[in-house]
Scaffold this motif. Sequence first.
Motif, PDB file in Angstrom:
ATOM      1  N   ASP A  42       0.836  -1.201  -0.110  1.00 64.39           N
ATOM      2  CA  ASP A  42      -0.083  -0.089  -0.090  1.00 64.39           C
ATOM      3  C   ASP A  42       0.947   1.371  -0.015  1.00 64.39           C
ATOM      4  OD1 ASP A  42      -2.310  -1.433  -0.062  1.00 64.39           O
ATOM      5  OD2 ASP A  42      -2.760  -1.306   2.085  1.00 64.39           O
ATOM      6  N   GLU A  43       1.933   1.211   0.767  1.00 62.77           N
ATOM      7  CA  GLU A  43       3.112   2.494   0.645  1.00 62.77           C
ATOM      8  C   GLU A  43       3.522   2.564  -0.711  1.00 62.77           C
ATOM      9  OE1 GLU A  43       5.547   1.957   3.917  1.00 62.77           O
ATOM     10  OE2 GLU A  43       3.999   1.739   5.467  1.00 62.77           O
ATOM     11  N   ALA A  44       3.962   1.535  -1.227  1.00 64.19           N
ATOM     12  CA  ALA A  44       4.541   1.771  -2.549  1.00 64.19           C
ATOM     13  C   ALA A  44       3.431   2.057  -3.615  1.00 64.19           C
ATOM     14  CB  ALA A  44       5.159  -0.050  -3.079  1.00 64.19           C
ATOM     15  N   LEU A  45       2.283   1.718  -3.580  1.00 56.98           N
ATOM     16  CA  LEU A  45       1.183   2.039  -4.220  1.00 56.98           C
ATOM     17  C   LEU A  45       1.055   3.597  -4.201  1.00 56.98           C
ATOM     18  CD1 LEU A  45      -0.864   1.492  -6.509  1.00 56.98           C
ATOM     19  CD2 LEU A  45      -2.590   0.903  -4.658  1.00 56.98           C
ATOM     20  N   ALA A  46       0.785   4.010  -2.927  1.00 58.74           N
ATOM     21  CA  ALA A  46       0.695   5.474  -2.729  1.00 58.74           C
ATOM     22  C   ALA A  46       1.692   6.275  -3.184  1.00 58.74           C
ATOM     23  CB  ALA A  46       0.240   5.782  -1.382  1.00 58.74           C
ATOM     24  N   ASP A  47       2.940   5.999  -2.967  1.00 64.92           N
ATOM     25  CA  ASP A  47       4.013   6.745  -3.257  1.00 64.92           C
ATOM     26  C   ASP A  47       4.224   6.856  -4.500  1.00 64.92           C
ATOM     27  OD1 ASP A  47       4.677   7.525  -0.707  1.00 64.92           O
ATOM     28  OD2 ASP A  47       6.345   6.155  -0.344  1.00 64.92           O
ATOM     29  N   GLY A  48       4.110   5.835  -5.395  1.00 65.59           N
ATOM     30  CA  GLY A  48       4.148   5.394  -6.853  1.00 65.59           C
ATOM     31  C   GLY A  48       3.338   6.218  -7.577  1.00 65.59           C
ATOM     32  N   ARG A  49       1.956   6.386  -7.091  1.00 69.13           N
ATOM     33  CA  ARG A  49       0.903   7.195  -7.608  1.00 69.13           C
ATOM     34  C   ARG A  49       1.233   8.349  -7.663  1.00 69.13           C
ATOM     35  NH1 ARG A  49      -4.646   4.805  -7.955  1.00 69.13           N
ATOM     36  NH2 ARG A  49      -5.415   6.753  -8.336  1.00 69.13           N
ATOM     37  N   GLU A  50       1.777   8.968  -6.457  1.00 66.39           N
ATOM     38  CA  GLU A  50       2.273  10.274  -6.282  1.00 66.39           C
ATOM     39  C   GLU A  50       3.549  10.634  -7.247  1.00 66.39           C
ATOM     40  OE1 GLU A  50       3.980  13.357  -2.925  1.00 66.39           O
ATOM     41  OE2 GLU A  50       3.083  11.562  -2.396  1.00 66.39           O
ATOM     42  N   GLY A  51       4.253   9.914  -7.353  1.00 63.41           N
ATOM     43  CA  GLY A  51       5.424  10.090  -8.170  1.00 63.41           C
ATOM     44  C   GLY A  51       5.156  10.184  -9.873  1.00 63.41           C
ATOM     45  N   ILE A  52       4.255   9.232 -10.124  1.00 63.73           N
ATOM     46  CA  ILE A  52       4.012   9.420 -11.502  1.00 63.73           C
ATOM     47  C   ILE A  52       3.033  10.548 -11.926  1.00 63.73           C
ATOM     48  CG2 ILE A  52       2.419   8.264 -13.285  1.00 63.73           C
ATOM     49  CD1 ILE A  52       3.348   5.368 -12.147  1.00 63.73           C
ATOM     50  N   ALA A  53       2.254  10.902 -11.005  1.00 61.07           N
ATOM     51  CA  ALA A  53       1.612  12.147 -11.096  1.00 61.07           C
ATOM     52  C   ALA A  53       2.539  13.621 -11.199  1.00 61.07           C
ATOM     53  CB  ALA A  53       0.652  12.471 -10.181  1.00 61.07           C
ATOM     54  N   VAL A  54       3.420  13.575 -10.466  1.00 55.07           N
ATOM     55  CA  VAL A  54       4.423  14.594 -10.529  1.00 55.07           C
ATOM     56  C   VAL A  54       5.166  14.597 -11.661  1.00 55.07           C
ATOM     57  CG1 VAL A  54       6.532  15.418  -9.311  1.00 55.07           C
ATOM     58  CG2 VAL A  54       4.623  15.013  -8.069  1.00 55.07           C
ATOM     59  N   LEU A  55       5.622  13.351 -12.194  1.00 56.41           N
ATOM     60  CA  LEU A  55       6.596  13.271 -13.061  1.00 56.41           C
ATOM     61  C   LEU A  55       5.994  13.420 -14.656  1.00 56.41           C
ATOM     62  CD1 LEU A  55       8.719  10.106 -12.173  1.00 56.41           C
ATOM     63  CD2 LEU A  55       9.417  12.435 -12.400  1.00 56.41           C
ATOM     64  N   THR A  56       4.476  13.329 -14.465  1.00 55.87           N
ATOM     65  CA  THR A  56       3.621  13.616 -15.758  1.00 55.87           C
ATOM     66  C   THR A  56       3.205  14.982 -15.731  1.00 55.87           C
ATOM     67  OG1 THR A  56       1.710  12.471 -14.959  1.00 55.87           O
ATOM     68  CG2 THR A  56       3.214  11.249 -16.244  1.00 55.87           C
ATOM     69  N   THR A  57       3.438  15.930 -14.802  1.00 54.09           N
ATOM     70  CA  THR A  57       3.205  17.222 -14.769  1.00 54.09           C
ATOM     71  C   THR A  57       4.232  18.228 -14.773  1.00 54.09           C
ATOM     72  OG1 THR A  57       1.527  16.530 -13.128  1.00 54.09           O
ATOM     73  CG2 THR A  57       1.960  18.892 -13.077  1.00 54.09           C
ATOM     74  N   LEU A  58       4.201  19.321 -15.619  1.00 56.51           N
ATOM     75  CA  LEU A  58       5.192  20.418 -15.898  1.00 56.51           C
ATOM     76  C   LEU A  58       4.409  21.593 -16.108  1.00 56.51           C
ATOM     77  CD1 LEU A  58       7.940  21.413 -16.319  1.00 56.51           C
ATOM     78  CD2 LEU A  58       7.365  20.527 -18.732  1.00 56.51           C
ATOM     79  N   ASP A  59       4.566  22.575 -15.089  1.00 55.64           N
ATOM     80  CA  ASP A  59       3.984  23.863 -15.135  1.00 55.64           C
ATOM     81  C   ASP A  59       5.148  24.755 -15.652  1.00 55.64           C
ATOM     82  OD1 ASP A  59       2.787  26.411 -14.914  1.00 55.64           O
ATOM     83  OD2 ASP A  59       2.475  26.324 -12.477  1.00 55.64           O
ATOM     84  N   ALA A  60       4.986  25.037 -16.962  1.00 58.54           N
ATOM     85  CA  ALA A  60       6.065  25.844 -17.658  1.00 58.54           C
ATOM     86  C   ALA A  60       5.168  27.444 -18.109  1.00 58.54           C
ATOM     87  CB  ALA A  60       6.278  25.123 -18.999  1.00 58.54           C
ATOM     88  N   ALA A  61       4.556  27.858 -17.453  1.00 54.54           N
ATOM     89  CA  ALA A  61       3.835  29.002 -17.569  1.00 54.54           C
ATOM     90  C   ALA A  61       5.045  30.227 -17.622  1.00 54.54           C
ATOM     91  CB  ALA A  61       2.750  29.581 -16.861  1.00 54.54           C
TER      92      ALA A  61
END
Length: 171
Positions: A42-61
């Motif tokens: 469960d910890e791996a899943l939660a941290d992995g979900r968060e990591g993937i969300a961050v790695l697919t996000t880029l605020d380049a305004a």
Amino acid sequence: MRRARILTTAGLVLALAFCGTGAWTYTQARTDDALVYGRERDEALADGREGIAVLTTLDAATRQRAERSIRDWRAVSTGPLREELGGTEAKAGSSARGTVTEAAVTALDTRSGTAKLIATVRVEVTPAGTAKPATDRKRLEAVLSRTGEGEWKVRALSAVPVAQEQRGEER
């Protein structure tokens, strides 16, 4: 009077037996390997979900926001991926926001501190100078490593190809 004493003693014995059984069951559950494995998953899943969300996000305004996004990428990654992301140049331009819609741990090795995770991600890409984002869906596989602090970080991230169906052909 004697009957009341016998009933009281029997009730007390039953209550003590019930409490003892409950304590034994609780101790067994707390030290259960399956429970520990489930918590780690469960910890791996939660941290992995968060990591993937961050790695697919880029605020380049702006360039400063892009730099902050790259710092965030490095914070959720480790190993060669972290080094590769560190060399990314921050520029203002298109922005993307990733949201993990589904994810599952496909492999977990608690001894070596590694895990594999698959996820579907909805990515909203907003080109520079426009207000309306375009939405894309991605399927990704992440390899996670547990750090010394017990946190799971993304070590590798790759796209999962979608199998093409062959229509009209029978085998």
